[in-house]
Design a protein around this motif. Structure first.
Motif, PDB file in Angstrom:
ATOM      1  N   ASN A  32     -27.198  13.020   4.514  1.00 24.30           N
ATOM      2  CA  ASN A  32     -27.503  13.173   3.090  1.00 24.30           C
ATOM      3  C   ASN A  32     -27.250  14.580   2.570  1.00 24.30           C
ATOM      4  N   SER A  34     -26.838  19.035   3.002  1.00 19.30           N
ATOM      5  CA  SER A  34     -27.623  20.193   3.426  1.00 19.30           C
ATOM      6  C   SER A  34     -28.207  20.884   2.205  1.00 19.30           C
ATOM      7  N   SER A  35     -29.142  21.768   2.460  1.00 21.32           N
ATOM      8  CA  SER A  35     -29.813  22.487   1.367  1.00 21.32           C
ATOM      9  C   SER A  35     -28.933  23.576   0.773  1.00 21.32           C
ATOM     10  N   GLY A  36     -27.790  23.837   1.382  1.00 20.26           N
ATOM     11  CA  GLY A  36     -26.878  24.854   0.876  1.00 20.26           C
ATOM     12  C   GLY A  36     -25.763  25.108   1.861  1.00 20.26           C
ATOM     13  N   ARG A  37     -24.874  25.985   1.500  1.00 21.59           N
ATOM     14  CA  ARG A  37     -23.757  26.348   2.365  1.00 21.59           C
ATOM     15  C   ARG A  37     -23.831  27.811   2.794  1.00 21.59           C
ATOM     16  N   ASN A  47     -33.148  31.063   0.909  1.00 21.03           N
ATOM     17  CA  ASN A  47     -31.965  30.793   1.743  1.00 21.03           C
ATOM     18  C   ASN A  47     -32.051  31.389   3.144  1.00 21.03           C
ATOM     19  N   ILE A  50     -31.054  26.775   6.609  1.00 20.47           N
ATOM     20  CA  ILE A  50     -30.408  25.618   5.991  1.00 20.47           C
ATOM     21  C   ILE A  50     -31.034  24.363   6.581  1.00 20.47           C
ATOM     22  N   ILE A  51     -31.319  23.411   5.714  1.00 22.42           N
ATOM     23  CA  ILE A  51     -31.891  22.140   6.137  1.00 22.42           C
ATOM     24  C   ILE A  51     -30.811  21.070   6.032  1.00 22.42           C
ATOM     25  N   ARG A  53     -30.247  17.163   6.023  1.00 24.03           N
ATOM     26  CA  ARG A  53     -31.033  15.950   5.787  1.00 24.03           C
ATOM     27  C   ARG A  53     -30.217  14.706   6.139  1.00 24.03           C
ATOM     28  N   GLN A  85     -34.637  15.388   9.201  1.00 25.63           N
ATOM     29  CA  GLN A  85     -33.957  16.641   8.888  1.00 25.63           C
ATOM     30  C   GLN A  85     -33.983  17.576  10.089  1.00 25.63           C
ATOM     31  N   LEU A  87     -33.601  21.880  10.749  1.00 25.11           N
ATOM     32  CA  LEU A  87     -33.557  23.207  10.135  1.00 25.11           C
ATOM     33  C   LEU A  87     -32.824  24.164  11.073  1.00 25.11           C
ATOM     34  N   ASP A  89     -31.879  28.283  11.371  1.00 21.18           N
ATOM     35  CA  ASP A  89     -32.273  29.589  10.842  1.00 21.18           C
ATOM     36  C   ASP A  89     -31.264  30.702  11.121  1.00 21.18           C
TER      37      ASP A  89
END
Length: 122
Positions: A32, A34-37, A47, A50-51, A53, A85, A87, A89
């Motif tokens: 689904n 990611s929370s960002g690139r 930031n 990054i997660i 999902r 999900q 994560l 780091d």
């Protein structure tokens, strides 16, 4: 009874022209996003990680691998049972902070492979 309701609901929502992924039940692994690139791991709360999902209705094993641009594996993270999900780091598998640069991710679940790029900016 439940099947008829789900079918009727699908018809009604289809008439409303809503995307099918909003109401269709997920029966297989699906990434689904990611929370960002871009990840900026400086502990400012924005930031820092990054997660990734995913939908995992069969609770199968899911693994995230991170590679540098030379193709060297720098980290592998396995999702615990029941997770939706993972994560990351911006650290190596040994916990060391990674240098700024471009990294490639590979998310694998139920034999499906999703790849993309991430930028670590320090």
């Amino acid at each position: 009874m439940k099947t008829k309701f789900v079918h009727l609901l699908g018809l009604v929502l289809g008439i409303l022209n809503l995307p099918r992924w909003l109401y269709a039940p997920v029966a297989e692994f699906e990434f689904n996003g990611s929370s960002g690139r871009i990840v900026t791991p400086n502990n400012d709360g924005a930031n820092d990680a990054i997660i990734f999902r995913f939908a995992n209705p069969l609770d199968s094993g899911v693994t995230l691998s991170i590679f540098d641009t030379s193709g060297a594996l720098v980290n592998t993270i396995s999702a615990p049972s029941g997770a939706d999900q993972i994560l990351w780091d911006a650290k190596s598998g040994s916990g060391e902070p990674l240098h700024s640069g471009i990294y490639i991710y590979q998310l694998v679940g139920e034999g499906k492979i999703y790849n993309g790029a991430i930028v670590v900016a320090r």
